[in-house]
Design a protein around this motif. Sequence first.
Motif, PDB file in Angstrom:
ATOM      1  N   ASP A   9       0.901  -1.301   0.128  1.00 33.99           N
ATOM      2  CA  ASP A   9      -0.037  -0.108  -0.113  1.00 33.99           C
ATOM      3  C   ASP A   9       0.856   1.109   0.083  1.00 33.99           C
ATOM      4  O   ASP A   9       2.092   1.149   0.236  1.00 33.99           O
ATOM      5  CB  ASP A   9      -0.633   0.010   1.302  1.00 33.99           C
ATOM      6  CG  ASP A   9      -1.674   1.330   1.358  1.00 33.99           C
ATOM      7  OD1 ASP A   9      -2.188   1.719   0.482  1.00 33.99           O
ATOM      8  OD2 ASP A   9      -1.576   1.869   2.432  1.00 33.99           O
ATOM      9  N   LYS A 154      -9.284  -1.402  -3.943  1.00 35.01           N
ATOM     10  CA  LYS A 154      -9.265  -2.343  -2.482  1.00 35.01           C
ATOM     11  C   LYS A 154     -10.392  -1.827  -1.742  1.00 35.01           C
ATOM     12  O   LYS A 154     -10.900  -0.770  -1.393  1.00 35.01           O
ATOM     13  CB  LYS A 154      -7.907  -2.041  -1.816  1.00 35.01           C
ATOM     14  CG  LYS A 154      -6.573  -2.343  -2.569  1.00 35.01           C
ATOM     15  CD  LYS A 154      -5.279  -1.995  -1.625  1.00 35.01           C
ATOM     16  CE  LYS A 154      -5.271  -0.580  -1.757  1.00 35.01           C
ATOM     17  NZ  LYS A 154      -3.970  -0.180  -0.846  1.00 35.01           N
ATOM     18  N   PRO A 155     -11.124  -2.909  -1.180  1.00 31.71           N
ATOM     19  CA  PRO A 155     -10.624  -4.400  -1.204  1.00 31.71           C
ATOM     20  C   PRO A 155     -11.372  -5.237  -2.322  1.00 31.71           C
ATOM     21  O   PRO A 155     -11.573  -6.329  -2.119  1.00 31.71           O
ATOM     22  CB  PRO A 155     -11.197  -4.754   0.154  1.00 31.71           C
ATOM     23  CG  PRO A 155     -12.788  -4.013   0.226  1.00 31.71           C
ATOM     24  CD  PRO A 155     -12.005  -2.596  -0.105  1.00 31.71           C
ATOM     25  N   SER A 184      -9.304  -2.427   3.459  1.00 32.50           N
ATOM     26  CA  SER A 184      -9.079  -2.369   2.421  1.00 32.50           C
ATOM     27  C   SER A 184      -7.752  -3.139   2.103  1.00 32.50           C
ATOM     28  O   SER A 184      -7.788  -4.275   1.171  1.00 32.50           O
ATOM     29  CB  SER A 184      -8.656  -0.725   1.663  1.00 32.50           C
ATOM     30  OG  SER A 184      -7.283  -0.406   2.150  1.00 32.50           O
ATOM     31  N   ASP A 185      -6.556  -3.013   2.722  1.00 36.32           N
ATOM     32  CA  ASP A 185      -5.518  -3.891   2.409  1.00 36.32           C
ATOM     33  C   ASP A 185      -5.458  -5.270   3.009  1.00 36.32           C
ATOM     34  O   ASP A 185      -5.527  -6.319   2.217  1.00 36.32           O
ATOM     35  CB  ASP A 185      -4.310  -3.407   3.023  1.00 36.32           C
ATOM     36  CG  ASP A 185      -4.021  -1.963   2.528  1.00 36.32           C
ATOM     37  OD1 ASP A 185      -3.930  -1.614   1.575  1.00 36.32           O
ATOM     38  OD2 ASP A 185      -3.672  -0.924   3.388  1.00 36.32           O
ATOM     39  N   GLY A 188      -8.910  -6.853   1.741  1.00 35.67           N
ATOM     40  CA  GLY A 188      -8.782  -7.173   0.352  1.00 35.67           C
ATOM     41  C   GLY A 188      -7.701  -8.444  -0.049  1.00 35.67           C
ATOM     42  O   GLY A 188      -8.282  -9.321  -0.891  1.00 35.67           O
TER      43      GLY A 188
END
Length: 229
Positions: A9, A154-155, A184-185, A188
């Motif tokens: 990220d 993302k995700p 998200s990271d 995801g």
Amino acid sequence: MKYKWLLFDADGTLFDYDRAEQFALQHTFGQLGYPFEERYLHAYRRINHAIWLEFEQGKIDQASLRTRRFELLFETVNITYNPQVFSAAYLANLAAASFLMAGAEETVELLSPKYNILIITNGLAEVQRPRFKGSAIYRHIKEIIISEEVGAAKPDPQIFSLAFARMRHPAKNEVLIIGDSLTSDIQGGRNYGIDTCWFNPHRQINGQILPTFEIQTLAELPRILESVK
């Protein structure tokens, strides 16, 4: 060596977004003739965080996001100004802010001879590409995936599929994503079936989205990678 690709990220992981955000906001208010007040930054951070969560959830698109956050900011701090004009100036200032997180340059330089490094970000292309290009780690980055350019964020698994296509479809167990955002990271990565490393410098409490690894400093990452077979 298990992993061949490291998906980093950008903001809050390799790049110091808090510092860049303050720099851009302060300079934009000054350029447009408004004395900067600390409360503007606090209000903006609350609003911007909420707006980006809405974006992750598909409730707002990036075109609307650009100006909506400043509409809400001006309503909150009782300022009358054109949000589109302010947004354009803010993004130009943000694009010039290539500040890195502590340990990012050293960690990337150490890892780049052994691993392929890719950046995967939900940021805006006109901001992210100049920031990345102006940074000390740019020469070590093999690929850059920006949500605005690929039409997925993302995700959403789609952005990971696009990243894997750029990487020429490695095995999923050869890929690790490193990021500071659980929603998200880490979520995801878990949804896509790859290992995850949560960068948690503020030691936040996590009770639901469990990463494969967790680190508080970027300097911990090489040791973790060396221990994985």
